[in-house]
Design a protein around this motif. Structure first.
Motif, PDB file in Angstrom:
ATOM      1  N   ASP A  50      17.334 -12.496  16.969  1.00  5.80           N
ATOM      2  CA  ASP A  50      15.935 -12.069  16.891  1.00  5.80           C
ATOM      3  C   ASP A  50      14.991 -13.138  17.421  1.00  5.80           C
ATOM      4  OD1 ASP A  50      16.875 -12.554  13.758  1.00  5.80           O
ATOM      5  OD2 ASP A  50      15.063 -13.600  14.305  1.00  5.80           O
TER       6      ASP A  50
ATOM      7  N   GLY B 189      14.746 -12.481  21.045  1.00  2.00           N
ATOM      8  CA  GLY B 189      13.879 -11.334  21.271  1.00  2.00           C
ATOM      9  C   GLY B 189      12.410 -11.730  21.220  1.00  2.00           C
ATOM     10  N   ARG B 190      12.073 -12.538  20.221  1.00  2.00           N
ATOM     11  CA  ARG B 190      10.669 -12.976  20.082  1.00  2.00           C
ATOM     12  C   ARG B 190      10.257 -13.857  21.255  1.00  2.00           C
ATOM     13  NH1 ARG B 190      12.126 -13.712  14.690  1.00  2.00           N
ATOM     14  NH2 ARG B 190      12.240 -15.961  14.886  1.00  2.00           N
TER      15      ARG B 190
ATOM     16  N   PHE C  90      11.405 -13.764  24.337  1.00  3.01           N
ATOM     17  CA  PHE C  90      11.176 -12.922  25.509  1.00  3.01           C
ATOM     18  C   PHE C  90       9.875 -12.137  25.369  1.00  3.01           C
ATOM     19  CE2 PHE C  90      15.975 -12.607  26.591  1.00  3.01           C
ATOM     20  CZ  PHE C  90      15.907 -13.871  27.136  1.00  3.01           C
ATOM     21  N   ALA C  91       9.642 -11.621  24.150  1.00  2.00           N
ATOM     22  CA  ALA C  91       8.435 -10.820  23.939  1.00  2.00           C
ATOM     23  C   ALA C  91       7.179 -11.647  24.186  1.00  2.00           C
ATOM     24  CB  ALA C  91       8.423 -10.256  22.519  1.00  2.00           C
TER      25      ALA C  91
ATOM     26  N   TYR D 201      10.050 -17.295  28.988  1.00  2.00           N
ATOM     27  CA  TYR D 201      11.437 -17.195  29.454  1.00  2.00           C
ATOM     28  C   TYR D 201      12.014 -18.568  29.755  1.00  2.00           C
ATOM     29  CZ  TYR D 201      10.310 -12.283  30.104  1.00  2.00           C
ATOM     30  OH  TYR D 201       9.922 -10.989  29.898  1.00  2.00           O
TER      31      TYR D 201
ATOM     32  N   TYR E  43       8.403  -0.568  23.783  1.00  2.00           N
ATOM     33  CA  TYR E  43       8.039  -1.933  24.124  1.00  2.00           C
ATOM     34  C   TYR E  43       9.144  -2.862  23.662  1.00  2.00           C
ATOM     35  CZ  TYR E  43       5.318  -6.273  24.180  1.00  2.00           C
ATOM     36  OH  TYR E  43       4.870  -7.550  24.409  1.00  2.00           O
ATOM     37  N   LYS E  44       9.890  -3.384  24.622  1.00  2.00           N
ATOM     38  CA  LYS E  44      11.027  -4.242  24.307  1.00  2.00           C
ATOM     39  C   LYS E  44      10.752  -5.662  24.786  1.00  2.00           C
ATOM     40  CE  LYS E  44      14.237  -0.468  24.277  1.00  2.00           C
ATOM     41  NZ  LYS E  44      15.356   0.220  24.885  1.00  2.00           N
ATOM     42  N   PRO E  45      11.563  -6.613  24.344  1.00  2.00           N
ATOM     43  CA  PRO E  45      11.286  -8.000  24.727  1.00  2.00           C
ATOM     44  C   PRO E  45      11.220  -8.216  26.234  1.00  2.00           C
ATOM     45  CG  PRO E  45      12.890  -7.949  22.975  1.00  2.00           C
ATOM     46  CD  PRO E  45      12.654  -6.530  23.374  1.00  2.00           C
ATOM     47  N   VAL E  46      11.932  -7.404  26.989  1.00  2.00           N
ATOM     48  CA  VAL E  46      11.864  -7.557  28.449  1.00  2.00           C
ATOM     49  C   VAL E  46      11.411  -6.239  29.076  1.00  2.00           C
ATOM     50  CG1 VAL E  46      13.598  -9.353  28.647  1.00  2.00           C
ATOM     51  CG2 VAL E  46      14.320  -6.991  28.604  1.00  2.00           C
TER      52      VAL E  46
ATOM     53  N   THR F 147      13.287  -4.540  13.504  1.00  2.00           N
ATOM     54  CA  THR F 147      12.774  -5.428  14.544  1.00  2.00           C
ATOM     55  C   THR F 147      13.709  -6.598  14.819  1.00  2.00           C
ATOM     56  OG1 THR F 147      10.567  -4.915  13.737  1.00  2.00           O
ATOM     57  CG2 THR F 147      10.740  -6.747  15.276  1.00  2.00           C
ATOM     58  N   PHE F 148      14.189  -7.204  13.761  1.00  5.25           N
ATOM     59  CA  PHE F 148      14.889  -8.474  13.961  1.00  5.25           C
ATOM     60  C   PHE F 148      16.397  -8.425  13.764  1.00  5.25           C
ATOM     61  CE2 PHE F 148      10.577  -9.924  12.538  1.00  5.25           C
ATOM     62  CZ  PHE F 148      10.156 -10.253  13.816  1.00  5.25           C
TER      63      PHE F 148
ATOM     64  N   ILE G 152      18.438  -6.390  15.402  1.00 10.78           N
ATOM     65  CA  ILE G 152      19.141  -5.878  16.573  1.00 10.78           C
ATOM     66  C   ILE G 152      18.813  -6.731  17.789  1.00 10.78           C
ATOM     67  CG2 ILE G 152      19.395  -3.527  15.762  1.00 10.78           C
ATOM     68  CD1 ILE G 152      16.992  -2.700  17.221  1.00 10.78           C
ATOM     69  N   ALA G 153      19.714  -6.675  18.751  1.00  7.06           N
ATOM     70  CA  ALA G 153      19.618  -7.602  19.878  1.00  7.06           C
ATOM     71  C   ALA G 153      18.384  -7.355  20.745  1.00  7.06           C
ATOM     72  CB  ALA G 153      20.880  -7.487  20.729  1.00  7.06           C
TER      73      ALA G 153
ATOM     74  N   PRO H  86      15.233  -5.387  20.284  1.00  4.90           N
ATOM     75  CA  PRO H  86      14.425  -4.497  19.429  1.00  4.90           C
ATOM     76  C   PRO H  86      13.353  -3.753  20.202  1.00  4.90           C
ATOM     77  CG  PRO H  86      13.762  -6.787  19.137  1.00  4.90           C
ATOM     78  CD  PRO H  86      14.966  -6.809  20.017  1.00  4.90           C
TER      79      PRO H  86
ATOM     80  N   TYR I 293       9.827  -2.944  19.824  1.00  4.95           N
ATOM     81  CA  TYR I 293       8.648  -3.281  19.025  1.00  4.95           C
ATOM     82  C   TYR I 293       7.716  -2.083  18.877  1.00  4.95           C
ATOM     83  CZ  TYR I 293      10.170  -8.097  19.687  1.00  4.95           C
ATOM     84  OH  TYR I 293      10.906  -9.250  19.685  1.00  4.95           O
TER      85      TYR I 293
END
Lengths: 548, 321
Positions: A112, A115-116, A118-119, A123, B59-62, B279-280, B282-283, B285, B287
């Motif tokens: 996670d 993930g944060r 990247f969000a 990078y 809305y995903k991290p990438v 949110t946290f 899963i690889a 997430p 959002y």
């Protein structure tokens, strides 16, 4: 006047806090941009500031001059900030000629945290990724295709275990998006030798599940710790009945046996849900029986790996267990060290896989990936590959840094003498080395223990060190050899958009079944029916994507 | 030319209101001092609200956000885990609020009745202390005390006292749906009741002593004085505390997060912990979904504030917002 002064001070404090917030958030963004945007501009200028031109980081074929690498890593890097990371970083930069910025994220929350990261748009240039997560990031085009760079890498001629990275190629296209410098490793079952001796159990007699079960039962019902009380110990402890990352079953393999409770590809190439199989139901019933009889420490349901470990080698063996399935190789040594530290008999027996298990599981290896800046030009990414991956496997200076850490901080070849546990006559140990002999130094944070390794387990690495530096730990070598002789590769992780989105929901549903059957003693078919009604349609969608 | 309206000053004199610009200039010192606060609130409280729009996006991290309309809300309302979390949030929060308030009132009254000042202050200090412990520490302590293994203190006592047979496994209090909520409420009472007494003790200290003297003259017993003087004097404060806290019931996270586990999701999972896992855990997430759930939670919380405001006006004659 006094009130005015207080008001002014409060105002100033508020302004300062705002400025501080702004400053903190702006800094990483600026750093992040440095390697992605500023660097191309720098390629226009002839770099004359240092000796980088003579290093592996000299301008790559595309003329790209790499100045800095932002690296994100999990807790596997043992050279933490408290444990000599600055020295490791300095020596790496001297050897490679490129600045490196290490961002080490919390190990247990790594997924996670990534993930944060990247969000937030921050990078890194390179980062480590668990194999099952790699699959989920593949469709995002975030990862640079390293296929050509890997195929043409200098380290290919030193490659001992090419199959590790060949297995990472995408089925069909054969493209490669990550590089694994080590094989995955896995867990083996350790048994306390003292407990076995106390009950007259011989490891050679533990060949089947029944033998294993009987051993657990005796550990629970008799008095293996010799405190005069029967029934205050358990057979086995684990961090959960099922793991939350592949290969899921590695902490209790004797109970799961041939079950694999996840989406899995059959020998015919068809994906199916291993959780809904008869093998999984049988495994749940085995766990149910063992739990009901008190053979499994009840805190297994909620224990983290740290808690499970600490219960196992606790100074007070009341409430502890005889059996613990944990990582092979280096951990054989580390677990033993912890028993010594806690004044508990440290001798451990590695249990060969019982017949029903056949082999322990070698998990999919974590991989290093390069983040693609998406500008269509591969020069930057190739330069990162050359500076980071090529040197990582150079067989010499840099590979030693990744394997053992910084010279004269974590290891040395200079003559020296030191003592661990100097104040404890029973544990006191003297070390003496002659000039030129490779040896590990005492750990910075725990001077009574020797440093073990940095990032790579030397026995797992895919390209061997050519400088002959080897870890003198017998247990590490023995443990790694034992695992390689008794292991098989883990099944491949699924890559499906629905699975990526719903893996949390699916995991919750599995936990509900396991709790219902194992803890509450519920009916396995009814629990499985609930699972199907809860996530059955999601599973079907995943399978349809995987088999489509 | 626009005529300035008249305003009545605090001394009752009617004067013509000055233009806004002039008023700001005259009070420029105060406005200057307020400016950082204003900027702070805009940046910290309102700027992040722009993220609400992601409730309508994937809305995903990438990658770029993709518009999906009400898809996340549709998924949310059709997910049983969400409704379980919603129901648990309301139940756990409201019951916790009621019992901790009740316990605070009772303890406040007892403290108020204590004659020995030293004993009273010592007791106050002792019951305030748990409030200052972090929830993580509290969870660790109670996990050890309530451990089902042979080292668990409570299970040890139960076995020693014969409530559980020696050969039988201990009760897994924190992993048993029957036990989790009572334990949760108990821990909350232990931790927060002392702190909750402060406001009630302040109210009690403000009760006119003449009321007690009058009651004494009328021959009232101690219990009668508590019933007919103390409790009526506290009632307005009790209602205020309940109403103010009722507006925050949707925000429960930390006490549940540190004490729950997968075995008791059915009785413990609240919206905040559900969002956390979605949110946290899963690889990659989404959002967008988390934001949709969070937005729904905020809307319910906002509605509760309005209801409480209405209730406050009805009971106290004035609102809370």
């Amino acid at each position: 006047m006094k009130k005015k002064l207080v008001s002014m001070l409060l105002t100033a404090a508020m302004v300062a806090s705002l400025a501080a917030c702004g400053g903190e958030s702006a800094e990483p963004a600026a750093d992040s941009g440095n390697s992605e945007t500023a660097a191309p501009a720098e390629t226009q200028e002839a770099p004359a500031q240092d000796s980088a031109a003579e290093t592996p980081a000299a301008p790559a074929e595309g003329g790209y001059k790499l100045e800095k690498i932002n690296m994100v890593v999990d807790g596997n890097l043992s050279a933490t900030l408290d444990n000599g990371q600055a020295d490791f970083e300095k020596q790496w930069e001297e050897a490679v000629g490129v600045d490196i910025q290490i961002q080490q994220l919390d190990h247990s929350g790594y997924t996670d945290a990534v993930g944060r990261l990247f969000a937030s748009g921050d990078y890194p240039d390179v980062m480590i990724m668990p194999a099952d997560i790699l699959g989920q990031y593949l469709p995002t085009v975030l990862l640079w295709d390293i296929t050509e760079a890997y195929d043409n890498a200098d380290f290919q001629n030193r490659m001992l275990l090419p199959a590790i990275n060949e297995a990472l190629r995408v089925k069909g296209s054969g493209r490669l998006y990550g590089f694994s410098p080590t094989y995955g490793n896995g867990c083996v079952t350790y048994v306390k030798k003292a407990w076995m001796d106390a009950l007259g159990i011989n490891v050679d007699d533990i060949k089947t599940y029944d033998d294993y079960y009987t051993m657990l039962k005796r550990f629970h019902e008799e008095d293996p710790d010799g405190n005069g009380i029967n029934g205050d110990t358990y057979g086995v402890v684990a961090a959960g009945f099922i793991g939350n990352e592949a290969p899921y079953i590695n902490y209790l393999p004797e109970f799961w046996q041939d079950a694999y409770p996840a989406l899995i590809q059959g020998s015919d190439g068809i994906w199916y849900d291993g959780f809904q199989t008869e093998e999984t139901k049988a495994a749940l019933l085995r766990l149910q029986k063992a739990y009901a009889e008190g053979l499994i420490d009840p805190e297994t349901l909620t224990a983290s790996t740290k808690i499970a470990r600490e219960k196992w080698y606790s100074n007070d063996q009341k409430g502890s267990c005889g059996v613990f399935t944990y990582w092979a190789g280096r951990w054989y040594q580390t677990l033993t060290n912890n028993f010594v530290k806690n004044d508990v008999d440290p001798e451990l027996v590695q249990l060969p896989p019982i017949e029903e298990v056949g082999a322990y599981i070698n998990r999919e290896a974590p991989v290093w990936v390069i983040i693609d800046d998406g500008d269509g030009d591969n020069a930057r990414e190739q330069a990162i590959f050359d500076a980071f991956f090529e040197t990582m496997m150079d067989g010499d200076v840099v590979q030693t840094l990744w394997t053992y850490g910084a010279e004269d901080v974590h290891w040395s070849i200079h003559a020296e003498e030191f003592v661990t546990n100097p104040d404890d006559p029973e544990k006191r140990k003297e070390y003496s080395y002659e000039e030129g002999v490779f040896h590990l130094k005492p750990s910075i944070t725990d001077p009574n223990s020797l440093w073990a390794k940095n990032l790579f387990d030397p026995n797992l690495v895919v390209c061997e060190l050519t400088n002959g530096y080897g870890d003198p730990s017998d247990l590490l070598v023995t443990g790694s050899k034992f695992f390689s002789e008794h292991s098989k590769d883990a099944p491949m992780s699924p890559v499906s958009e629905t699975y990526t989105n719903e893996s949390g929901t699916i995991y919750d549903a599995k936990l509900a079944v396991i709790t219902s059957v194992v803890i509450d003693g519920g009916d396995v078919d009814a629990a499985m029916q609930t699972y199907v009604s809860t996530v059955g349609s999601i599973i079907d969608q995943c399978l349809s994507e995987l088999n489509g | 030319m626009r005529k300035n309206k008249q305003v009545i000053t605090s001394t009752g004199v009617a004067v013509r209101e000055k233009p806004l610009g002039l008023r700001i200039w005259n009070n420029r010192g105060y406005y200057l001092m307020f400016l950082p606060v204003f900027i702070f609130v805009i940046i910290m409280n309102y700027w992040p609200m722009l993220g609400i729009r992601y409730a309508f996006y994937d809305y995903k991290p990438v990658g770029q956000p993709d518009w999906v309309g009400l898809e996340h809300f549709s998924k949310m309302f059709s997910t049983s885990a969400f409704w379980t979390a919603f129901k648990n949030t309301l139940e756990l929060s409201i019951v916790r609020l009621l019992i901790t308030t009740f316990a605070s009132v009772i303890i406040s009254v007892f403290l108020n009745e204590m004659g020995n000042l030293m004993a009273k202050k010592t007791l106050q200090t002792v019951i305030y202390l748990p409030h200052f412990m972090s929830w993580a520490v509290v969870a660790s302590i109670f996990s050890l005390l309530l451990s089902p293994s042979s080292t668990g203190m409570v299970n040890g006592w139960l076995k020693d006292l014969g409530f559980i047979a020696q050969e039988q496994s201990g009760i897994y209090f924190l992993a048993d749906s029957k036990w989790w909520r009572p334990i949760f409420y108990g821990i909350n009472i232990w931790k927060e009741t002392g702190w909750g007494t402060i406001i009630f003790l302040a109210t009690l200290s403000g009760i006119n002593p003449e009321l007690y003297e009058a009651a004494d003259i009328d021959g009232a017993t101690r219990m009668q004085k508590i019933r007919y003087v103390t409790f009526p004097a506290l009632s307005n404060t009790i209602i205020t505390v309940l109403i103010l806290n009722l507006a925050k019931v949707m925000n429960m996270f930390e006490p549940v997060f540190v004490l729950y586990n997968n075995a008791v999701y059915d009785v413990s999972d609240v919206i905040s912990t559900y969002v956390y896992r979605q949110t946290f855990a899963i690889a990659l997430p989404n959002y967008g979904y988390s934001t949709a759930v969070g937005l729904f939670k905020s809307l319910v919380g906002g509605a509760l504030v309005l209801i409480c405001n209405w209730a406050s006006k009805k009971t106290r004659g004035r609102g809370i917002v």
